[in-house]
Design a protein around this motif. Structure first.
Motif, mmCIF file in Angstrom:
data_model
loop_
_atom_site.group_PDB
_atom_site.id
_atom_site.type_symbol
_atom_site.label_atom_id
_atom_site.label_comp_id
_atom_site.label_asym_id
_atom_site.label_seq_id
_atom_site.Cartn_x
_atom_site.Cartn_y
_atom_site.Cartn_z
ATOM 1 N N ASN A 1 0.824 -1.208 0.000
ATOM 2 C CA ASN A 1 0.000 0.000 0.000
ATOM 3 C C ASN A 1 0.857 1.256 0.000
ATOM 4 O OD1 ASN A 1 -2.414 -1.347 -0.089
ATOM 5 N ND2 ASN A 1 -2.697 -1.341 2.127
ATOM 6 N N GLU A 2 1.978 1.213 0.700
ATOM 7 C CA GLU A 2 2.872 2.361 0.727
ATOM 8 C C GLU A 2 3.406 2.676 -0.667
ATOM 9 O OE1 GLU A 2 5.964 1.687 3.517
ATOM 10 O OE2 GLU A 2 4.587 1.380 5.181
ATOM 11 N N VAL A 3 3.775 1.669 -1.404
ATOM 12 C CA VAL A 3 4.295 1.858 -2.754
ATOM 13 C C VAL A 3 3.202 2.412 -3.663
ATOM 14 C CG1 VAL A 3 5.270 0.696 -4.765
ATOM 15 C CG2 VAL A 3 6.054 0.089 -2.483
ATOM 16 N N VAL A 4 1.997 1.888 -3.547
ATOM 17 C CA VAL A 4 0.880 2.377 -4.360
ATOM 18 C C VAL A 4 0.604 3.836 -4.035
ATOM 19 C CG1 VAL A 4 -1.593 2.123 -4.800
ATOM 20 C CG2 VAL A 4 -0.140 0.105 -4.675
ATOM 21 N N ILE B 1 0.838 7.029 -6.610
ATOM 22 C CA ILE B 1 -0.273 7.964 -6.812
ATOM 23 C C ILE B 1 0.167 9.384 -6.478
ATOM 24 C CG2 ILE B 1 -2.549 8.633 -5.927
ATOM 25 C CD1 ILE B 1 -3.119 5.611 -5.639
ATOM 26 N N PHE B 2 0.904 9.551 -5.385
ATOM 27 C CA PHE B 2 1.403 10.871 -5.014
ATOM 28 C C PHE B 2 2.318 11.433 -6.088
ATOM 29 C CE2 PHE B 2 4.758 13.464 -3.140
ATOM 30 C CZ PHE B 2 3.992 14.513 -2.661
ATOM 31 N N GLN B 3 3.191 10.618 -6.645
ATOM 32 C CA GLN B 3 4.110 11.086 -7.678
ATOM 33 C C GLN B 3 3.362 11.501 -8.946
ATOM 34 O OE1 GLN B 3 7.311 11.773 -7.420
ATOM 35 N NE2 GLN B 3 7.164 11.194 -5.275
ATOM 36 N N MET C 1 9.103 5.108 -10.501
ATOM 37 C CA MET C 1 8.193 4.045 -10.085
ATOM 38 C C MET C 1 8.876 2.684 -10.140
ATOM 39 S SD MET C 1 4.396 5.206 -11.456
ATOM 40 C CE MET C 1 4.638 4.484 -13.031
ATOM 41 N N VAL C 2 9.831 2.519 -11.020
ATOM 42 C CA VAL C 2 10.558 1.251 -11.100
ATOM 43 C C VAL C 2 11.625 1.184 -10.009
ATOM 44 C CG1 VAL C 2 12.166 -0.065 -12.526
ATOM 45 C CG2 VAL C 2 10.100 0.894 -13.540
#
Length: 76
Positions: A3-6, A10-12, A65-66
């Motif tokens: 969830n943190e990565v998602v 989204i924030f980025q 993101m990668v």
């Protein structure tokens, strides 16, 4: 963890859209304002397009993101 990565992704994306909007709308005006006092070069006559500024930032966003999940794995 996932969830943190998602949320980061989204924030980025939101940040890239907001930064692109600010860059497209205010950069030419700000540059011309500063250039009026510094006389460093010619004024910018063209307005930047919002979509083009987003397109310029997408490769950096995709790269982030990668790399972000990979870097997060090494920090924990």
């Amino acid at each position: 963890m996932k969830n943190e990565v998602v949320y980061q992704i989204i924030f980025q994306i939101i940040f890239a859209v907001m930064w692109s909007a600010l860059f497209a709308k205010f950069y030419p005006s700000l540059y011309n304002f500063v250039n009026k006092y510094t006389k460093a070069g010619d004024d910018i006559q063209a307005d930047l397009e919002f979509v083009n500024t987003i397109i310029l930032r997408v490769p950096f966003l995709l790269l982030f993101m990668v790399l972000a999940p990979i870097l997060l794995q090494y920090t924990k």
